[in-house]
Design a protein around this motif. Structure first.
Motif, PDB file in Angstrom:
ATOM      1  N   PHE A  42       6.782  26.772 -52.568  1.00 26.05           N
ATOM      2  CA  PHE A  42       6.256  25.726 -51.702  1.00 26.05           C
ATOM      3  C   PHE A  42       6.596  24.318 -52.185  1.00 26.05           C
ATOM      4  CE2 PHE A  42       3.383  29.337 -50.843  1.00 26.05           C
ATOM      5  CZ  PHE A  42       3.614  29.462 -49.485  1.00 26.05           C
ATOM      6  N   VAL A  43       7.245  24.216 -53.327  1.00 23.61           N
ATOM      7  CA  VAL A  43       7.741  22.929 -53.813  1.00 23.61           C
ATOM      8  C   VAL A  43       9.265  22.913 -53.771  1.00 23.61           C
ATOM      9  CG1 VAL A  43       7.808  21.302 -55.750  1.00 23.61           C
ATOM     10  CG2 VAL A  43       5.713  22.588 -55.275  1.00 23.61           C
ATOM     11  N   LYS A  44       9.880  23.935 -54.335  1.00 22.45           N
ATOM     12  CA  LYS A  44      11.352  24.029 -54.373  1.00 22.45           C
ATOM     13  C   LYS A  44      11.854  24.843 -53.184  1.00 22.45           C
ATOM     14  CE  LYS A  44      13.132  24.856 -58.404  1.00 22.45           C
ATOM     15  NZ  LYS A  44      13.430  25.414 -59.747  1.00 22.45           N
ATOM     16  N   VAL A  45      11.615  24.368 -51.991  1.00 22.22           N
ATOM     17  CA  VAL A  45      12.043  25.085 -50.789  1.00 22.22           C
ATOM     18  C   VAL A  45      13.556  24.909 -50.629  1.00 22.22           C
ATOM     19  CG1 VAL A  45      11.737  25.346 -48.309  1.00 22.22           C
ATOM     20  CG2 VAL A  45       9.797  24.681 -49.747  1.00 22.22           C
ATOM     21  N   GLY A  46      14.284  25.930 -51.027  1.00 22.85           N
ATOM     22  CA  GLY A  46      15.743  25.837 -51.018  1.00 22.85           C
ATOM     23  C   GLY A  46      16.316  25.481 -52.378  1.00 22.85           C
ATOM     24  N   GLY A  47      15.467  25.425 -53.402  1.00 22.64           N
ATOM     25  CA  GLY A  47      15.940  25.094 -54.751  1.00 22.64           C
ATOM     26  C   GLY A  47      15.511  23.707 -55.176  1.00 22.64           C
ATOM     27  N   SER A  48      15.975  23.283 -56.328  1.00 24.74           N
ATOM     28  CA  SER A  48      15.640  21.953 -56.840  1.00 24.74           C
ATOM     29  C   SER A  48      16.023  20.891 -55.821  1.00 24.74           C
ATOM     30  CB  SER A  48      16.382  21.699 -58.153  1.00 24.74           C
ATOM     31  OG  SER A  48      15.988  22.624 -59.150  1.00 24.74           O
ATOM     32  N   GLY A  49      15.133  19.915 -55.636  1.00 22.15           N
ATOM     33  CA  GLY A  49      15.378  18.893 -54.630  1.00 22.15           C
ATOM     34  C   GLY A  49      14.992  19.310 -53.236  1.00 22.15           C
ATOM     35  N   ALA A  50      14.507  20.568 -53.079  1.00 24.11           N
ATOM     36  CA  ALA A  50      14.102  21.078 -51.753  1.00 24.11           C
ATOM     37  C   ALA A  50      15.168  20.777 -50.707  1.00 24.11           C
ATOM     38  CB  ALA A  50      12.755  20.483 -51.350  1.00 24.11           C
ATOM     39  N   THR A  51      16.368  21.306 -50.929  1.00 27.51           N
ATOM     40  CA  THR A  51      17.551  20.916 -50.152  1.00 27.51           C
ATOM     41  C   THR A  51      17.800  21.752 -48.902  1.00 27.51           C
ATOM     42  OG1 THR A  51      18.889  22.294 -51.636  1.00 27.51           O
ATOM     43  CG2 THR A  51      18.760  19.941 -52.141  1.00 27.51           C
ATOM     44  N   PHE A  52      16.873  22.630 -48.524  1.00 26.40           N
ATOM     45  CA  PHE A  52      17.128  23.482 -47.363  1.00 26.40           C
ATOM     46  C   PHE A  52      17.377  22.637 -46.111  1.00 26.40           C
ATOM     47  CE2 PHE A  52      16.928  26.826 -44.360  1.00 26.40           C
ATOM     48  CZ  PHE A  52      17.086  28.016 -45.053  1.00 26.40           C
ATOM     49  N   GLY A  53      16.566  21.614 -45.929  1.00 23.42           N
ATOM     50  CA  GLY A  53      16.757  20.745 -44.759  1.00 23.42           C
ATOM     51  C   GLY A  53      18.084  20.022 -44.785  1.00 23.42           C
ATOM     52  N   LEU A  54      18.535  19.627 -45.978  1.00 21.17           N
ATOM     53  CA  LEU A  54      19.819  18.935 -46.113  1.00 21.17           C
ATOM     54  C   LEU A  54      20.974  19.845 -45.705  1.00 21.17           C
ATOM     55  CD1 LEU A  54      21.623  16.602 -47.038  1.00 21.17           C
ATOM     56  CD2 LEU A  54      21.421  17.471 -49.381  1.00 21.17           C
ATOM     57  N   VAL A  55      20.912  21.102 -46.093  1.00 24.45           N
ATOM     58  CA  VAL A  55      21.986  22.033 -45.735  1.00 24.45           C
ATOM     59  C   VAL A  55      22.052  22.221 -44.227  1.00 24.45           C
ATOM     60  CG1 VAL A  55      22.799  24.402 -45.951  1.00 24.45           C
ATOM     61  CG2 VAL A  55      21.918  23.228 -47.944  1.00 24.45           C
ATOM     62  N   LEU A  56      20.913  22.309 -43.579  1.00 28.44           N
ATOM     63  CA  LEU A  56      20.914  22.431 -42.120  1.00 28.44           C
ATOM     64  C   LEU A  56      21.540  21.201 -41.468  1.00 28.44           C
ATOM     65  CD1 LEU A  56      17.381  23.998 -41.458  1.00 28.44           C
ATOM     66  CD2 LEU A  56      19.601  25.137 -41.584  1.00 28.44           C
ATOM     67  N   LEU A  57      21.277  20.030 -42.022  1.00 27.11           N
ATOM     68  CA  LEU A  57      21.903  18.810 -41.503  1.00 27.11           C
ATOM     69  C   LEU A  57      23.419  18.872 -41.672  1.00 27.11           C
ATOM     70  CD1 LEU A  57      19.422  16.113 -42.888  1.00 27.11           C
ATOM     71  CD2 LEU A  57      19.586  16.949 -40.531  1.00 27.11           C
ATOM     72  N   LEU A  58      23.874  19.350 -42.809  1.00 25.98           N
ATOM     73  CA  LEU A  58      25.316  19.455 -43.064  1.00 25.98           C
ATOM     74  C   LEU A  58      25.978  20.403 -42.072  1.00 25.98           C
ATOM     75  CD1 LEU A  58      25.302  19.694 -46.976  1.00 25.98           C
ATOM     76  CD2 LEU A  58      26.065  17.750 -45.611  1.00 25.98           C
ATOM     77  N   VAL A  59      25.311  21.513 -41.794  1.00 24.66           N
ATOM     78  CA  VAL A  59      25.900  22.534 -40.923  1.00 24.66           C
ATOM     79  C   VAL A  59      25.939  22.068 -39.464  1.00 24.66           C
ATOM     80  CG1 VAL A  59      25.599  24.867 -39.986  1.00 24.66           C
ATOM     81  CG2 VAL A  59      25.260  24.442 -42.433  1.00 24.66           C
ATOM     82  N   PHE A  60      24.872  21.442 -38.984  1.00 29.97           N
ATOM     83  CA  PHE A  60      24.744  21.180 -37.550  1.00 29.97           C
ATOM     84  C   PHE A  60      25.011  19.737 -37.132  1.00 29.97           C
ATOM     85  CE2 PHE A  60      21.952  24.890 -38.305  1.00 29.97           C
ATOM     86  CZ  PHE A  60      22.580  25.797 -37.452  1.00 29.97           C
ATOM     87  N   LEU A  61      24.894  18.779 -38.049  1.00 28.67           N
ATOM     88  CA  LEU A  61      25.022  17.379 -37.638  1.00 28.67           C
ATOM     89  C   LEU A  61      26.117  16.602 -38.350  1.00 28.67           C
ATOM     90  CD1 LEU A  61      21.240  16.335 -37.334  1.00 28.67           C
ATOM     91  CD2 LEU A  61      22.793  17.130 -35.535  1.00 28.67           C
ATOM     92  N   ALA A  62      26.728  17.169 -39.356  1.00 29.11           N
ATOM     93  CA  ALA A  62      27.745  16.431 -40.098  1.00 29.11           C
ATOM     94  C   ALA A  62      28.970  16.171 -39.224  1.00 29.11           C
ATOM     95  CB  ALA A  62      28.148  17.201 -41.350  1.00 29.11           C
ATOM     96  N   LYS A  63      29.512  14.960 -39.339  1.00 24.78           N
ATOM     97  CA  LYS A  63      30.723  14.594 -38.601  1.00 24.78           C
ATOM     98  C   LYS A  63      31.960  14.612 -39.490  1.00 24.78           C
ATOM     99  CE  LYS A  63      28.294  11.770 -35.189  1.00 24.78           C
ATOM    100  NZ  LYS A  63      28.150  10.430 -34.554  1.00 24.78           N
ATOM    101  N   SER A  64      31.753  14.453 -40.780  1.00 23.18           N
ATOM    102  CA  SER A  64      32.911  14.492 -41.677  1.00 23.18           C
ATOM    103  C   SER A  64      33.296  15.941 -41.953  1.00 23.18           C
ATOM    104  CB  SER A  64      32.590  13.781 -43.000  1.00 23.18           C
ATOM    105  OG  SER A  64      31.770  14.583 -43.822  1.00 23.18           O
ATOM    106  N   LYS A  65      34.584  16.197 -42.090  1.00 21.82           N
ATOM    107  CA  LYS A  65      35.071  17.545 -42.360  1.00 21.82           C
ATOM    108  C   LYS A  65      34.560  18.042 -43.708  1.00 21.82           C
ATOM    109  CE  LYS A  65      39.327  16.922 -39.681  1.00 21.82           C
ATOM    110  NZ  LYS A  65      40.821  16.861 -39.732  1.00 21.82           N
ATOM    111  N   GLN A  66      34.526  17.121 -44.672  1.00 20.41           N
ATOM    112  CA  GLN A  66      34.073  17.486 -46.008  1.00 20.41           C
ATOM    113  C   GLN A  66      32.642  18.022 -45.967  1.00 20.41           C
ATOM    114  OE1 GLN A  66      33.778  14.208 -48.719  1.00 20.41           O
ATOM    115  NE2 GLN A  66      32.511  15.356 -50.159  1.00 20.41           N
ATOM    116  N   PHE A  67      31.755  17.314 -45.304  1.00 22.61           N
ATOM    117  CA  PHE A  67      30.349  17.707 -45.266  1.00 22.61           C
ATOM    118  C   PHE A  67      30.149  18.997 -44.463  1.00 22.61           C
ATOM    119  CE2 PHE A  67      27.684  13.739 -46.435  1.00 22.61           C
ATOM    120  CZ  PHE A  67      28.445  13.588 -47.592  1.00 22.61           C
ATOM    121  N   ARG A  68      30.896  19.123 -43.343  1.00 26.59           N
ATOM    122  CA  ARG A  68      30.773  20.354 -42.555  1.00 26.59           C
ATOM    123  C   ARG A  68      31.224  21.560 -43.361  1.00 26.59           C
ATOM    124  NH1 ARG A  68      33.094  17.397 -38.277  1.00 26.59           N
ATOM    125  NH2 ARG A  68      35.027  18.576 -38.501  1.00 26.59           N
TER     126      ARG A  68
END
Length: 445
Positions: A287-313
């Protein structure tokens, strides 16, 4: 990079290196890692004994009799319920490797020393004495860790001074090892028995009560607080920012405390009592490390669905698989988060916010406290929340993932825009060179 950042990185690296390289912290960390399979499997048995499913208890009692729960509590008692024994073995094993000592001698020395100091009870009706199982669980954890270290150190002291029985070369090595351990083990038994005798004339009566009252109880009480959990999360994230494995550093110190709190919850569940602790190992991991250190699960979803740069996608697509199982090194080193001035703030802030949200949710009764079941740290969010806190825990994980994405979003947009700008600039340069008839430079393979 600013001078302040360089200074902080240098000093944190030195400090983290010393902590991570400390043989005692390493031994404690390795012992819990080694015992984790037992603790995880054992704690699932307590869940089977108290499944919150309507009609389950009546069905089991009608099928197997009133004592049916012992089918599950006995495996729990000899695994999670006897966790100190397995931790003592793990610490002795790790230190024996560090000191190049006989492994079996160190393990036996640590175990016998711990058992000598473990208080016994008179068995009602028989007149005999026995070791209460509770003294082998979390209650004896800190005593076990201290005694395991002390026993191996005494064994090393005796061994280095040559106070051993030397057998002729013709004697088989296994027999020679057994005889060489006679004097060290005798010294240990005498020393720890004297310690036991001395404690009987104190107000504590035994070493375990003394350690529990003066060390373990205050530390677990502190570790169970929201401020201590926030501090642990902050330190872990701050270390990762400089490329240092914050989970290893913080875990080596806090895991014994949090697992002790987890064991208290499991014991309370088995006894039908109110769960005592909001914060424990499963609270922090799920409930603190949701997705690992930094709680990055939400960040990964942003990269997959909203990133415009090829690198981030690309990074998002590569990272989503491991991220589901809370492995987020591809994100930390791929974007990277390490020494990234844009993503530093959400990487530190997000787990702190999720910690407060989870703590308030459980303190107010909206979400049940974690049930003491140890689940693998790679269990995906939502599933993990369900296993330790029911459907409310799963719902909380969903909310936390949304919060994580919202916190990361503005910082992600900035980082994505910069990455996209660099990609467009590189493409424009290649197009310009091609229009002028210049050969495009290709990196050598």
């Amino acid at each position: 990079m600013s001078n302040a950042m360089v200074w902080a990185e240098d000093h944190l690296t030195v400090l983290a290196g010393r902590l991570d390289g400390n043989r005692y912290l390493t031994a404690v960390k390795n012992s819990f890692i080694g015992a984790m399979s037992l603790l995880i499997i054992g704690s699932f048995f307590i869940l089977l004994a108290y499944l919150p499913i309507g009609g389950y208890t009546d069905f089991m009692a009608g099928t197997f009799g009133s004592d049916w729960q012992s089918f599950f509590t006995i495996p729990y008692n000899v695994t999670m319920g006897a966790m100190t024994l397995w931790v003592v073995i793990g610490i002795a094993n790790s230190l024996s490797e560090s000191y190049k000592l006989d492994r079996m001698a160190c393990i036996l020395a640590a175990l016998v020393s711990f058992l000598v100091l473990t208080p016994t009870e008179v068995l009602v009706g028989s007149g005999g004495t026995g070791l209460p199982l509770a003294n082998l669980s979390a209650n004896g954890l800190f005593l076990g860790m201290i005694v395991a270290v002390a026993a191996v150190e005494i064994l090393r002291f005796v061994d280095h001074r040559g106070w051993t029985i030397k057998m002729p070369a013709s004697v088989p090595s296994n027999v020679a090892k057994s005889f060489s351990s006679l004097i060290p083990i005798a010294v240990l038994l005498v020393l720890f028995n004297v310690v036991r005798m001395l404690f009987t004339v104190t107000e504590y009566h035994d070493a375990q009560t003394f350690i529990f009252a003066l060390l373990q109880s205050p530390l677990t009480a502190l570790g169970a607080t929201l401020p201590a959990t926030l501090l642990a999360s902050f330190v872990e994230s701050a270390l990762w920012i400089f490329g240092i494995h914050g989970g290893n550093i913080v875990g080596g110190i806090m895991t014994p405390i949090w697992l002790s709190l987890t064991s208290e919850n499991a014991t309370a569940l088995a006894a039908g009592h109110t769960l005592p602790n909001i914060v424990d190992y499963q609270f922090y991991m799920n409930f603190v490390k949701v997705g690992g250190s930094g709680a990055t699960f939400g960040l990964v979803l942003l990269l997959v669905f909203l990133a415009k740069s090829k690198q981030f996608r690309t990074i998002g697509k590569l990272a989503i698989g491991p991220e589901i199982f809370t492995i987020n090194e591809p994100i930390i080193f791929g974007i990277p988060v390490v020494l990234n001035p844009i993503l530093i703030i959400p990487f530190v802030l997000t787990p702190l916010v999720l910690c407060v949200v989870a703590w308030v949710s459980m303190a107010t009764g909206i979400v049940p406290l974690t049930n003491g079941v140890n689940i693998p740290w790679t269990t995906p969010p939502i599933i993990s929340g369900f296993l330790v806190s029911g459907w409310q825990g799963a719902t909380l994980n969903v909310v936390q993932i949304v919060i994580s994405a919202l916190i990361y979003f503005p910082f992600f947009k900035v980082a994505d825009r910069i990455a996209l700008g660099k990609e467009l600039a590189a493409e424009a340069e290649i197009t310009a060179e091609a229009s002028l008839g210049k050969p495009t430079q290709v990196a050598a393979a």
